[in-house]
Design a protein around this motif. Structure first.
Motif, PDB file in Angstrom:
ATOM      1  N   ALA A  20       0.836  -1.200   0.000  1.00  0.00           N
ATOM      2  CA  ALA A  20       0.000   0.000   0.000  1.00  0.00           C
ATOM      3  C   ALA A  20       0.873   1.254   0.000  1.00  0.00           C
ATOM      4  CB  ALA A  20      -0.905  -0.002   1.227  1.00  0.00           C
ATOM      5  N   GLY A  21       0.573   2.149  -0.924  1.00  0.00           N
ATOM      6  CA  GLY A  21       1.307   3.411  -0.968  1.00  0.00           C
ATOM      7  C   GLY A  21       2.517   3.399  -1.885  1.00  0.00           C
ATOM      8  N   LEU A  25      -0.894   6.046  -2.720  1.00  0.00           N
ATOM      9  CA  LEU A  25      -2.153   5.377  -2.372  1.00  0.00           C
ATOM     10  C   LEU A  25      -3.164   5.445  -3.512  1.00  0.00           C
ATOM     11  CD1 LEU A  25      -2.933   6.052   1.393  1.00  0.00           C
ATOM     12  CD2 LEU A  25      -2.517   3.857   0.281  1.00  0.00           C
ATOM     13  N   THR A  28      -2.356   2.620  -5.704  1.00  0.00           N
ATOM     14  CA  THR A  28      -2.733   1.379  -5.024  1.00  0.00           C
ATOM     15  C   THR A  28      -4.237   1.123  -5.173  1.00  0.00           C
ATOM     16  OG1 THR A  28      -0.979   1.691  -3.393  1.00  0.00           O
ATOM     17  CG2 THR A  28      -2.738   0.168  -2.787  1.00  0.00           C
ATOM     18  N   GLU A  29      -5.024   2.184  -5.002  1.00  0.00           N
ATOM     19  CA  GLU A  29      -6.484   2.058  -5.096  1.00  0.00           C
ATOM     20  C   GLU A  29      -6.897   1.623  -6.505  1.00  0.00           C
ATOM     21  OE1 GLU A  29      -8.500   5.485  -3.485  1.00  0.00           O
ATOM     22  OE2 GLU A  29     -10.478   4.691  -3.979  1.00  0.00           O
ATOM     23  N   LEU A  45      -2.876  -6.966   0.773  1.00  0.00           N
ATOM     24  CA  LEU A  45      -2.379  -5.591   0.770  1.00  0.00           C
ATOM     25  C   LEU A  45      -1.368  -5.413   1.897  1.00  0.00           C
ATOM     26  CD1 LEU A  45      -2.794  -2.772  -0.556  1.00  0.00           C
ATOM     27  CD2 LEU A  45      -4.500  -2.325   1.229  1.00  0.00           C
ATOM     28  N   VAL A  47       0.798  -3.502   4.525  1.00  0.00           N
ATOM     29  CA  VAL A  47       0.969  -2.258   5.274  1.00  0.00           C
ATOM     30  C   VAL A  47       2.465  -2.166   5.552  1.00  0.00           C
ATOM     31  CG1 VAL A  47       0.453  -1.033   7.429  1.00  0.00           C
ATOM     32  CG2 VAL A  47      -1.309  -2.450   6.332  1.00  0.00           C
ATOM     33  N   VAL A  71       2.995   7.215   3.562  1.00  0.00           N
ATOM     34  CA  VAL A  71       1.822   6.399   3.844  1.00  0.00           C
ATOM     35  C   VAL A  71       1.793   6.018   5.337  1.00  0.00           C
ATOM     36  CG1 VAL A  71       2.769   4.090   3.420  1.00  0.00           C
ATOM     37  CG2 VAL A  71       0.404   4.580   2.824  1.00  0.00           C
ATOM     38  N   THR A  73      -0.771   3.816   8.531  1.00  0.00           N
ATOM     39  CA  THR A  73      -1.824   2.830   8.750  1.00  0.00           C
ATOM     40  C   THR A  73      -3.206   3.475   8.578  1.00  0.00           C
ATOM     41  OG1 THR A  73      -0.330   1.801  10.329  1.00  0.00           O
ATOM     42  CG2 THR A  73      -2.626   1.072  10.384  1.00  0.00           C
ATOM     43  N   LYS A  75      -4.101   6.143   6.837  1.00  0.00           N
ATOM     44  CA  LYS A  75      -4.375   6.479   5.430  1.00  0.00           C
ATOM     45  C   LYS A  75      -4.730   5.222   4.630  1.00  0.00           C
ATOM     46  CE  LYS A  75      -1.309  10.514   5.283  1.00  0.00           C
ATOM     47  NZ  LYS A  75       0.028  10.981   4.812  1.00  0.00           N
ATOM     48  N   ILE A  76      -4.056   4.112   4.946  1.00  0.00           N
ATOM     49  CA  ILE A  76      -4.322   2.865   4.215  1.00  0.00           C
ATOM     50  C   ILE A  76      -5.726   2.352   4.536  1.00  0.00           C
ATOM     51  CG2 ILE A  76      -3.655   0.426   4.004  1.00  0.00           C
ATOM     52  CD1 ILE A  76      -0.731   1.429   4.641  1.00  0.00           C
TER      53      ILE A  76
END
Lengths: 256, 394
Positions: A20-21, A25, A28-29, A45, A47, A71, A73, A75-76
């Motif tokens: 992630a990130g 991000l 990633t999305e 995913l 972290v 990034v 936790t 924000k993820i």
């Protein structure tokens, strides 16, 4: 019922891993949406953690890139919550125990439930330390995924008997990374699991080629690919999405 | 979760791939720690090869100069290879040999543990590979060459902060790749169980000797014990036999680097918070998301973001005190001991000496203090010269 049941209900599962990130991000999305469209059955995913001791150089570098890009936790988790409003692919978070413990284990799992995360994979919490996380897992409907390795031997029965969701079968010794040959030992490991419990087994660590995935899918319920995808992301950066999609599609096709 | 706990600290937080190796080690250690043959062979090695018992030296000039407590120095710097690290590596290498391992791997910060591990491996005819942060390789070139001379292969670690923490990461990764013939000789009282207990047992010879030597010289126990703490092996080695003696103050000196209010510090107990890393629950320097913080100290051996779980417990219960010492205070103590006693201490040990210099004058003359001189300072001479603005070639 475990959110993970649907993952293995439609044939062999393909499970891509991304950090992630990395590189952002937003990317990633988009990757999660597009990988789901291309046939991913579950997305693992990562972290990112400052000191990922189970990772090889490729995922270490991705973790460093993601952390350097700021990034966190929170924000993820917010991104996953956003994403899952319009995309139903199940998500498992992979991280190390310290980011969870420091965040507050119960608070972390409660947020996982709120944003719809199905499971957590925590490589530095072995069976003997599972009480660190396990007491909160049923409360918030998050499965704690167990790992088995070629060195597990007699431990396999013990681990399998209490496993939930699916079992993550580490194909070879060492850290994550692309390998050319995966021994037949993993086939034996899965056999031992199934003697104890009917639970899906997914193979990870070292898988990169469609032919390899096809071979593993003969005896595994799912195939997990990390470094090979993270490498593509590292190579193309923000422009990686079509390349990753093409790769995921070819891998998914090869196992079914 | 009972295994290897010190209060709430300790445990075995490692990947599944390592659990069988750790189980095998635990089993072998609990067998051989009570095996007379093993213990005799180890005692003979410590005596004939490492030069134990190490001297308990009365620092008469330092005592007179500070005009307070009577100061004794436990001379671990006089051991073979120049530090307390040899006590642990001889124990672990011998155990590895009994276990049928043919190869040892180790992390190192300052290079003292790496040199000791390479030495034990040479002695016992085992292959040896050392993992060392790129930054530390540059700070400690002499020790790198020394390890190579002893037949070890030194790998530069270029990930993360390129120091001790990253060297531990890389050695753990290497162990997961090859466990069958390989033992990981961990250098401090840290990591997953059984390492904190096993390393403490191997180092506890320091405190046992101090007790005997002081009873002989003074007929009594000390009032204060002082040692530097990174992971904490020389400190626990000195403290362990005195934990049950409530009249003895135990003080661990952490590396404050450029100060505990700066970000350039490695004072884990003073500035850290509870976490789980490198196989253990303990205190760590980290941010609020549990990312391990880059730490800093002039001393490569104390430049570590965690502390051994037994120290974390001694802190929780108040049995031991932990104080921060800055680079500047340590450098001044380094120079002080060189000039006053003619002994060049390791910059790590100078952290303990700095606190001795602070508190000795306020103590009574009939009080006794023992400072663990955990290593010799030859390796640090170039760095201290640099700190004072001089460039010398090594």
């Amino acid at each position: 019922m475990s959110k993970l049941q649907q993952v293995f209900s439609k044939g062999k599962a393909f499970i891509p891993f991304i950090t992630a990130g990395d590189p952002s991000l937003e990317v990633t999305e988009r990757l999660m949406f597009k990988m789901a469209e291309a046939g991913a059955d579950l997305i693992e995913l990562g972290v990112p953690f400052s000191d990922p001791i189970a990772e090889g150089p490729v995922i270490q570098a991705a973790s460093e890139r993601a952390l350097a890009a700021g990034v966190t936790t929170d924000k993820i988790l917010a991104m996953v919550g956003r994403m899952r409003k319009s995309c139903q692919v199940p998500v498992a978070l992979m991280t190390y125990v310290n980011p969870i413990f420091t965040y507050g284990t119960e608070r972390f799992l409660k947020k996982c439930q709120a944003v719809g995360i199905a499971a957590v994979i925590v490589p530095d919490v072995p069976f003997e330390e599972r009480e660190e996380l396990l007491p909160f897992c049923p409360t918030y409907g998050v499965d704690l995924i167990s790992m088995i390795a070629p060195t597990s031997n007699r431990r396999i029965r013990m681990i399998a008997s209490e496993a939930q969701g699916f079992i993550y079968c580490v194909s070879s010794l060492g850290v994550t990374g692309v390998r050319h040959k995966i021994g037949s030992i993993v086939e034996q490991m899965i056999k031992q699991v199934k003697e104890v419990k009917e639970i899906p087994c997914a193979i990870g660590f070292g898988v990169s080629q469609p032919e390899q995935a096809k071979e593993l899918a003969r005896f595994a319920d799912g195939v997990i690919v990390g470094s090979a995808i993270v490498k593509i992301i590292g190579q193309y950066g923000a422009g990686c999405v079509p390349h990753v999609v093409e790769y995921v599609r070819s891998m998914k096709n090869s196992i079914n | 979760m009972l295994n290897g706990r010190f209060g709430i600290h300790g445990g075995q937080y490692v990947p599944e791939t390592l659990m069988s190796a750790i189980g095998e080690l635990e089993e072998a250690y609990s067998h051989y720690r009570n095996d007379p043959g093993f213990q005799e062979e180890l005692a003979a090695l410590l005596h004939n090869y490492a030069g134990r018992p190490s001297l308990l030296y009365f620092a008469e000039k330092m005592t007179a100069d500070l005009n307070g407590a009577k100061i004794y120095l436990k001379r671990e710097d006089l051991n073979h290879t120049g530090s307390h690290k040899i006590n642990n590596v001889l124990g672990q290498a011998l155990l590895a040999k009994y276990m049928g391992k043919t190869r040892v791997i180790a992390e190192t910060g300052a290079g003292q543990h790496g040199v000791a591990a390479a030495t034990a491996a040479a002695l016992m005819g085992m292959d040896c590979e050392i993992f060392m942060g790129q930054e530390d390789i540059e700070r400690q070139r002499l020790n790198v060459y020394r390890m190579e001379l002893l037949g070890a292969q030194v790998h530069a670690v270029t990930s993360g902060t390129r120091t001790l923490k990253d060297a531990v990461n890389e050695t753990m990764r290497e162990w997961t790749k090859r466990v069958a013939d390989t033992h990981y000789v961990l250098g401090s009282v840290m990591g997953p169980h059984p390492f904190p207990t096993m390393v403490r047992d191997f180092q506890s010879v320091i405190g046992r000797e101090v007790k005997q030597q002081l009873l002989q010289k003074e007929g009594r126990l000390p009032d204060v014990l002082l040692a530097c703490v990174g992971g904490g092996s020389n400190a626990i080695g000195l403290f362990y036999d005195f934990i049950a003696e409530p009249g003895v103050r135990l003080i661990g000196c952490e590396a404050a680097g450029r100060g505990i209010d700066s970000t350039e510090t490695a004072a884990t107990i003073t500035t850290g918070t509870l976490g789980i890393f490198h196989g253990m629950k303990s205190y760590f320097c980290q941010d609020r998301y549990g990312q391990i913080a880059p730490v800093y100290s002039i001393s490569a051996g104390l430049d570590y973001p965690g502390v051994g779980p037994e120290h974390a417990q001694l802190h929780d219960t108040g049995r031991a005190e932990y104080v921060p010492i800055t680079d500047h205070e340590a450098v001044e103590a380094f120079e002080y001991l060189s000039q006053v006693e003619g002994i060049i201490p390791a910059i790590e040990s100078a952290h303990a000496l700095a606190y001795a210099i602070k508190i000795a004058p306020a103590m009574r003359k009939d009080q006794i203090m023992v400072v663990n001189l955990s290593g010799r300072g030859d390796k640090d001479v170039a760095a201290i010269a640099r700190y004072r603005g001089e460039q010398i070639d090594v």
